[in-house]
Design a protein around this motif. Structure first.
Motif, PDB file in Angstrom:
ATOM      1  N   SER A 111      -4.032 -13.445   6.688  1.00 20.48           N
ATOM      2  CA  SER A 111      -3.168 -12.338   7.112  1.00 20.48           C
ATOM      3  C   SER A 111      -3.865 -10.979   7.015  1.00 20.48           C
ATOM      4  CB  SER A 111      -1.879 -12.321   6.285  1.00 20.48           C
ATOM      5  OG  SER A 111      -2.176 -12.080   4.926  1.00 20.48           O
ATOM      6  N   THR A 112      -5.127 -10.943   6.609  1.00 19.94           N
ATOM      7  CA  THR A 112      -5.854  -9.676   6.532  1.00 19.94           C
ATOM      8  C   THR A 112      -6.094  -9.152   7.935  1.00 19.94           C
ATOM      9  OG1 THR A 112      -6.940 -10.332   4.468  1.00 19.94           O
ATOM     10  CG2 THR A 112      -7.950  -8.521   5.698  1.00 19.94           C
ATOM     11  N   SER A 113      -5.637  -7.932   8.173  1.00 18.95           N
ATOM     12  CA  SER A 113      -5.765  -7.337   9.503  1.00 18.95           C
ATOM     13  C   SER A 113      -6.999  -6.440   9.565  1.00 18.95           C
ATOM     14  CB  SER A 113      -4.517  -6.520   9.825  1.00 18.95           C
ATOM     15  OG  SER A 113      -4.366  -5.486   8.878  1.00 18.95           O
ATOM     16  N   VAL A 114      -7.333  -6.000  10.772  1.00 21.76           N
ATOM     17  CA  VAL A 114      -8.423  -5.055  10.970  1.00 21.76           C
ATOM     18  C   VAL A 114      -7.824  -3.663  10.930  1.00 21.76           C
ATOM     19  CG1 VAL A 114     -10.177  -4.245  12.582  1.00 21.76           C
ATOM     20  CG2 VAL A 114      -9.717  -6.694  12.362  1.00 21.76           C
ATOM     21  N   GLY A 115      -8.474  -2.744  10.250  1.00 23.28           N
ATOM     22  CA  GLY A 115      -7.976  -1.381  10.169  1.00 23.28           C
ATOM     23  C   GLY A 115      -8.910  -0.526   9.348  1.00 23.28           C
ATOM     24  N   LYS A 116      -8.475   0.678   9.065  1.00 19.04           N
ATOM     25  CA  LYS A 116      -9.328   1.656   8.387  1.00 19.04           C
ATOM     26  C   LYS A 116      -9.043   1.786   6.893  1.00 19.04           C
ATOM     27  CE  LYS A 116      -9.753   4.555  12.488  1.00 19.04           C
ATOM     28  NZ  LYS A 116      -9.578   5.913  13.027  1.00 19.04           N
ATOM     29  N   TYR A 117      -7.767   1.654   6.494  1.00 18.86           N
ATOM     30  CA  TYR A 117      -7.365   2.005   5.133  1.00 18.86           C
ATOM     31  C   TYR A 117      -6.738   0.814   4.433  1.00 18.86           C
ATOM     32  CZ  TYR A 117      -7.924   6.296   7.715  1.00 18.86           C
ATOM     33  OH  TYR A 117      -8.421   7.281   8.534  1.00 18.86           O
ATOM     34  N   GLY A 118      -7.289   0.480   3.267  1.00 21.69           N
ATOM     35  CA  GLY A 118      -6.891  -0.722   2.558  1.00 21.69           C
ATOM     36  C   GLY A 118      -5.547  -0.645   1.870  1.00 21.69           C
ATOM     37  N   MET A 119      -4.851  -1.783   1.899  1.00 20.40           N
ATOM     38  CA  MET A 119      -3.572  -1.940   1.223  1.00 20.40           C
ATOM     39  C   MET A 119      -3.529  -3.330   0.599  1.00 20.40           C
ATOM     40  SD  MET A 119      -0.893  -0.131   3.808  1.00 20.40           S
ATOM     41  CE  MET A 119       0.059   0.587   2.456  1.00 20.40           C
ATOM     42  N   MET A 120      -2.724  -3.468  -0.432  1.00 17.93           N
ATOM     43  CA  MET A 120      -2.521  -4.758  -1.082  1.00 17.93           C
ATOM     44  C   MET A 120      -1.061  -5.168  -0.912  1.00 17.93           C
ATOM     45  SD  MET A 120      -2.445  -5.740  -5.108  1.00 17.93           S
ATOM     46  CE  MET A 120      -4.193  -5.711  -5.447  1.00 17.93           C
ATOM     47  N   ASN A 121      -0.851  -6.448  -0.615  1.00 16.87           N
ATOM     48  CA  ASN A 121       0.493  -6.993  -0.603  1.00 16.87           C
ATOM     49  C   ASN A 121       0.862  -7.313  -2.045  1.00 16.87           C
ATOM     50  OD1 ASN A 121       2.630  -9.018  -0.646  1.00 16.87           O
ATOM     51  ND2 ASN A 121       2.388  -9.066   1.577  1.00 16.87           N
ATOM     52  N   LYS A 122       1.889  -6.665  -2.558  1.00 17.84           N
ATOM     53  CA  LYS A 122       2.257  -6.823  -3.965  1.00 17.84           C
ATOM     54  C   LYS A 122       2.764  -8.219  -4.297  1.00 17.84           C
ATOM     55  CE  LYS A 122       7.110  -5.630  -3.957  1.00 17.84           C
ATOM     56  NZ  LYS A 122       7.520  -6.884  -4.573  1.00 17.84           N
ATOM     57  N   ASN A 123       3.195  -8.960  -3.298  1.00 19.19           N
ATOM     58  CA  ASN A 123       3.754 -10.289  -3.534  1.00 19.19           C
ATOM     59  C   ASN A 123       2.680 -11.365  -3.613  1.00 19.19           C
ATOM     60  OD1 ASN A 123       6.574  -9.374  -3.317  1.00 19.19           O
ATOM     61  ND2 ASN A 123       5.964  -8.940  -1.224  1.00 19.19           N
ATOM     62  N   THR A 124       1.620 -11.209  -2.833  1.00 19.57           N
ATOM     63  CA  THR A 124       0.584 -12.239  -2.767  1.00 19.57           C
ATOM     64  C   THR A 124      -0.748 -11.778  -3.349  1.00 19.57           C
ATOM     65  OG1 THR A 124      -0.167 -11.499  -0.594  1.00 19.57           O
ATOM     66  CG2 THR A 124       1.614 -13.142  -0.641  1.00 19.57           C
ATOM     67  N   GLY A 125      -0.931 -10.457  -3.490  1.00 17.75           N
ATOM     68  CA  GLY A 125      -2.217  -9.921  -3.934  1.00 17.75           C
ATOM     69  C   GLY A 125      -3.233  -9.832  -2.806  1.00 17.75           C
ATOM     70  N   SER A 126      -2.874 -10.310  -1.604  1.00 19.08           N
ATOM     71  CA  SER A 126      -3.811 -10.275  -0.478  1.00 19.08           C
ATOM     72  C   SER A 126      -3.959  -8.844   0.045  1.00 19.08           C
ATOM     73  CB  SER A 126      -3.348 -11.208   0.632  1.00 19.08           C
ATOM     74  OG  SER A 126      -2.108 -10.769   1.152  1.00 19.08           O
ATOM     75  N   TRP A 127      -5.068  -8.597   0.699  1.00 19.02           N
ATOM     76  CA  TRP A 127      -5.360  -7.265   1.222  1.00 19.02           C
ATOM     77  C   TRP A 127      -5.184  -7.228   2.728  1.00 19.02           C
ATOM     78  CZ3 TRP A 127     -10.652  -6.286  -1.601  1.00 19.02           C
ATOM     79  CH2 TRP A 127     -10.435  -6.288  -2.991  1.00 19.02           C
ATOM     80  N   THR A 128      -4.804  -6.069   3.213  1.00 17.08           N
ATOM     81  CA  THR A 128      -4.676  -5.829   4.637  1.00 17.08           C
ATOM     82  C   THR A 128      -5.087  -4.383   4.903  1.00 17.08           C
ATOM     83  OG1 THR A 128      -3.236  -6.144   6.548  1.00 17.08           O
ATOM     84  CG2 THR A 128      -2.234  -5.119   4.603  1.00 17.08           C
ATOM     85  N   PHE A 129      -5.047  -3.981   6.146  1.00 17.51           N
ATOM     86  CA  PHE A 129      -5.469  -2.623   6.507  1.00 17.51           C
ATOM     87  C   PHE A 129      -4.474  -1.992   7.456  1.00 17.51           C
ATOM     88  CE2 PHE A 129      -9.242  -4.605   5.004  1.00 17.51           C
ATOM     89  CZ  PHE A 129      -9.939  -3.584   4.379  1.00 17.51           C
ATOM     90  N   LYS A 130      -4.380  -0.680   7.374  1.00 10.76           N
ATOM     91  CA  LYS A 130      -3.582   0.118   8.304  1.00 10.76           C
ATOM     92  C   LYS A 130      -4.501   1.160   8.922  1.00 10.76           C
ATOM     93  CE  LYS A 130       0.594  -1.519   7.552  1.00 10.76           C
ATOM     94  NZ  LYS A 130       1.270  -2.295   8.561  1.00 10.76           N
ATOM     95  N   ASN A 131      -4.213   1.543  10.152  1.00 14.26           N
ATOM     96  CA  ASN A 131      -4.958   2.604  10.823  1.00 14.26           C
ATOM     97  C   ASN A 131      -4.267   3.953  10.690  1.00 14.26           C
ATOM     98  OD1 ASN A 131      -7.147   1.115  11.931  1.00 14.26           O
ATOM     99  ND2 ASN A 131      -5.727   0.246  13.403  1.00 14.26           N
ATOM    100  N   SER A 132      -3.001   3.949  10.375  1.00 20.29           N
ATOM    101  CA  SER A 132      -2.176   5.151  10.406  1.00 20.29           C
ATOM    102  C   SER A 132      -2.384   6.043   9.182  1.00 20.29           C
ATOM    103  CB  SER A 132      -0.699   4.758  10.482  1.00 20.29           C
ATOM    104  OG  SER A 132       0.126   5.877  10.355  1.00 20.29           O
ATOM    105  N   LEU A 133      -2.535   7.327   9.429  1.00 19.93           N
ATOM    106  CA  LEU A 133      -2.571   8.306   8.338  1.00 19.93           C
ATOM    107  C   LEU A 133      -1.170   8.793   7.984  1.00 19.93           C
ATOM    108  CD1 LEU A 133      -5.741  10.388   9.242  1.00 19.93           C
ATOM    109  CD2 LEU A 133      -5.428   8.854   7.295  1.00 19.93           C
ATOM    110  N   THR A 134      -0.155   8.364   8.751  1.00 15.73           N
ATOM    111  CA  THR A 134       1.215   8.790   8.473  1.00 15.73           C
ATOM    112  C   THR A 134       2.063   7.672   7.875  1.00 15.73           C
ATOM    113  OG1 THR A 134       1.895   8.293  10.738  1.00 15.73           O
ATOM    114  CG2 THR A 134       1.171  10.548  10.289  1.00 15.73           C
ATOM    115  N   TYR A 135       1.527   6.450   7.799  1.00 18.52           N
ATOM    116  CA  TYR A 135       2.245   5.329   7.189  1.00 18.52           C
ATOM    117  C   TYR A 135       2.508   5.665   5.730  1.00 18.52           C
ATOM    118  CZ  TYR A 135       3.490   0.495   6.068  1.00 18.52           C
ATOM    119  OH  TYR A 135       4.157  -0.635   5.675  1.00 18.52           O
TER     120      TYR A 135
END
Length: 158
Positions: A111-135
């Motif tokens: 489920s790790t997506s392509v993007g610029k800024y890292g985030m962690m899913n608090k439920n699974t510990g997995s990492w993903t990315f967002k491109n938005s600076l306003t998210y």
């Protein structure tokens, strides 16, 4: 037959053990990545968005976040938290915001997506990315509790 060694290869990168302490940014309120990062830096010397060098550190953050807000939420901004991993050019050249800690551990999942800024899913510990600076989401800060030994770097050149 052709050897497919690299299709299933793993590597280990040995680094100096560093312990980190973790705290919420923005007093546990939602904010943009930059607002969260500013909040971290205002905590004092060495604080920045969370650096997660090992699975143990990842689990520590998951436990800390779920002690405050547990369970899967219907809106992802309550499931994801900002961390200090970045890929601003989206080239898969990942860096921690401190520009010192190597990315030797990467919690990549299907489920790790392509993007610029890292985030962690608090439920699974997995990492993903967002491109938005306003998210907006909650975020985690960290600082090293022990420092690099500069003498070793000077002696070895690494």
């Amino acid at each position: 037959s052709h050897c497919k060694y690299w299709d299933a290869a793993y590597y280990i990168q040995a680094t100096t053990r560093r312990d980190f302490e973790y705290e919420w940014c923005l007093n546990k309120k939602l904010g943009t990545k930059e607002a969260c990062r500013t909040s971290c830096k205002e905590m004092g010397t060495g604080w920045d968005l969370a650096i997660i060098p090992t699975p143990r550190h990842n689990e520590e953050i998951v436990e800390k976040v779920n002690a405050f807000v547990s369970g899967v939420k219907s809106n992802d901004k309550f499931n994801l938290i900002w961390i200090g991993l970045e890929d601003p050019e989206k080239t898969s050249n990942f860096n921690w915001v401190d520009n010192h800690t190597p990315v030797g551990y990467f919690n990549y999942t299907s489920s790790t997506s392509v993007g610029k800024y890292g985030m962690m899913n608090k439920n699974t510990g997995s990492w993903t990315f967002k491109n938005s600076l306003t998210y907006t989401a909650r975020g985690m800060c960290s600082r090293a509790m022990n420092c690099w030994d500069i003498r070793l770097r000077w002696q070895t050149g690494r």
